[in-house]
Design a protein around this motif. Structure first.
Motif, PDB file in Angstrom:
ATOM      1  N   MET A   1       0.478  -1.141   0.343  1.00  0.00           N
ATOM      2  CA  MET A   1       0.063  -0.429   0.105  1.00  0.00           C
ATOM      3  C   MET A   1       0.772   1.416   0.084  1.00  0.00           C
ATOM      4  N   PHE A   2       0.547   2.384  -0.563  1.00  0.00           N
ATOM      5  CA  PHE A   2       0.815   3.119  -1.023  1.00  0.00           C
ATOM      6  C   PHE A   2      -0.462   4.781  -0.514  1.00  0.00           C
ATOM      7  N   GLN A   3       0.602   5.663   0.340  1.00  0.00           N
ATOM      8  CA  GLN A   3      -0.323   7.074   0.038  1.00  0.00           C
ATOM      9  C   GLN A   3       0.109   8.217  -0.150  1.00  0.00           C
ATOM     10  N   TYR A   4      -0.302   8.794  -1.062  1.00  0.00           N
ATOM     11  CA  TYR A   4       0.016  11.063  -1.375  1.00  0.00           C
ATOM     12  C   TYR A   4      -0.731  11.374  -1.314  1.00  0.00           C
ATOM     13  N   THR A   5      -0.299  12.412  -1.393  1.00  0.00           N
ATOM     14  CA  THR A   5      -1.226  13.633  -0.672  1.00  0.00           C
ATOM     15  C   THR A   5      -1.447  14.531  -1.560  1.00  0.00           C
ATOM     16  N   VAL A   6      -2.683  14.997  -2.533  1.00  0.00           N
ATOM     17  CA  VAL A   6      -2.109  16.280  -3.781  1.00  0.00           C
ATOM     18  C   VAL A   6      -3.520  17.741  -2.594  1.00  0.00           C
ATOM     19  N   THR A   7      -2.304  18.320  -3.043  1.00  0.00           N
ATOM     20  CA  THR A   7      -3.710  19.224  -2.429  1.00  0.00           C
ATOM     21  C   THR A   7      -4.246  20.703  -3.624  1.00  0.00           C
ATOM     22  N   SER A   8      -4.395  19.831  -5.159  1.00  0.00           N
ATOM     23  CA  SER A   8      -4.576  20.509  -6.123  1.00  0.00           C
ATOM     24  C   SER A   8      -5.943  19.973  -7.249  1.00  0.00           C
ATOM     25  N   ASP A   9      -6.436  20.246  -8.266  1.00  0.00           N
ATOM     26  CA  ASP A   9      -7.142  19.564  -8.910  1.00  0.00           C
ATOM     27  C   ASP A   9      -5.867  19.422  -9.708  1.00  0.00           C
ATOM     28  N   VAL A 136      -4.637   6.615  -1.310  1.00  0.00           N
ATOM     29  CA  VAL A 136      -4.127   5.470  -0.716  1.00  0.00           C
ATOM     30  C   VAL A 136      -4.475   4.447  -1.613  1.00  0.00           C
ATOM     31  N   PHE A 137      -2.783   3.962  -2.250  1.00  0.00           N
ATOM     32  CA  PHE A 137      -3.177   3.079  -3.557  1.00  0.00           C
ATOM     33  C   PHE A 137      -3.150   1.181  -2.851  1.00  0.00           C
ATOM     34  N   LYS A 138      -3.944   0.756  -3.396  1.00  0.00           N
ATOM     35  CA  LYS A 138      -3.905  -0.555  -2.502  1.00  0.00           C
ATOM     36  C   LYS A 138      -3.840  -1.774  -4.087  1.00  0.00           C
ATOM     37  N   PRO A 139      -2.723  -2.003  -4.569  1.00  0.00           N
ATOM     38  CA  PRO A 139      -2.336  -2.544  -5.625  1.00  0.00           C
ATOM     39  C   PRO A 139      -2.897  -4.267  -5.130  1.00  0.00           C
ATOM     40  N   GLN A 140      -3.709  -4.643  -7.045  1.00  0.00           N
ATOM     41  CA  GLN A 140      -3.883  -6.692  -5.914  1.00  0.00           C
ATOM     42  C   GLN A 140      -3.270  -7.278  -7.631  1.00  0.00           C
ATOM     43  N   GLY A 141      -2.154  -8.031  -7.226  1.00  0.00           N
ATOM     44  CA  GLY A 141      -1.388  -8.600  -7.948  1.00  0.00           C
ATOM     45  C   GLY A 141      -0.092  -7.821  -8.314  1.00  0.00           C
ATOM     46  N   GLN A 142       1.144  -8.691  -9.159  1.00  0.00           N
ATOM     47  CA  GLN A 142       2.383  -8.405  -8.939  1.00  0.00           C
ATOM     48  C   GLN A 142       2.598  -7.553 -10.310  1.00  0.00           C
TER      49      GLN A 142
END
Length: 155
Positions: A1-9, A136-142
């Protein structure tokens, strides 16, 4: 799992564009988030990276919008209206196993149709700032684990 924050469109579209550079034919991306979280904004960035010049808008009332002018076709789906079922009649498996990129908003309503491998992105509004979103990025599979690893470096 990876998380990243954005502050604009613009930052949200940039994340979509980075992923658009990494996807392959047959990629499936599930976007979860409240109304107004930025799911379609994300998809606009992804479409730009695919070379799609058409205006990308939410497929809320059409369920599926197909954009075929880019290097890979984009199938943008909003299945919110399938909250009470009906996804099996759309032929989603053909999209998910096809040669395009499928981006699905509100995927929880078609969970029984999900392929084995996918990338799920949950977009959360941050209460303190109306423009700030945590992804929040949740990958399923290689394939998707590799994509998220590349994305983490690119961002």
């Amino acid at each position: 799992m990876f998380q990243y924050t954005v502050t604009s469109d613009a930052a949200m579209q940039n994340v979509g564009a980075k992923i658009g550079q990494l996807v392959e034919p047959g990629s499936v991306i599930f976007l979860k988030g409240d109304l107004g979280a930025g799911k379609t904004t994300f998809t606009k960035g992804l479409a730009t990276a695919l070379g799609i010049q058409q205006y990308v808008k939410s497929p809320t009332f059409t369920l599926i919008r197909e954009y075929t002018s880019g290097r890979i076709p984009l199938y943008h789906m909003d299945v919110y209206r399938l909250e009470n079922g009906g996804g099996d009649e759309l032929g989603l498996e053909e999209y998910f196993n096809g040669t395009g990129v499928s981006v699905v908003e509100w995927p929880q309503f078609i969970e029984s149709e999900w392929p084995a491998d996918y990338l799920q992105i949950t977009i959360n509004k941050v209460a303190a700032d109306d423009n700030q979103r945590q992804l929040v990025f949740k990958p399923q599979g290689q394939q998707y684990e590799n994509l998220v690893a590349q994305l983490a470096v690119a961002l």
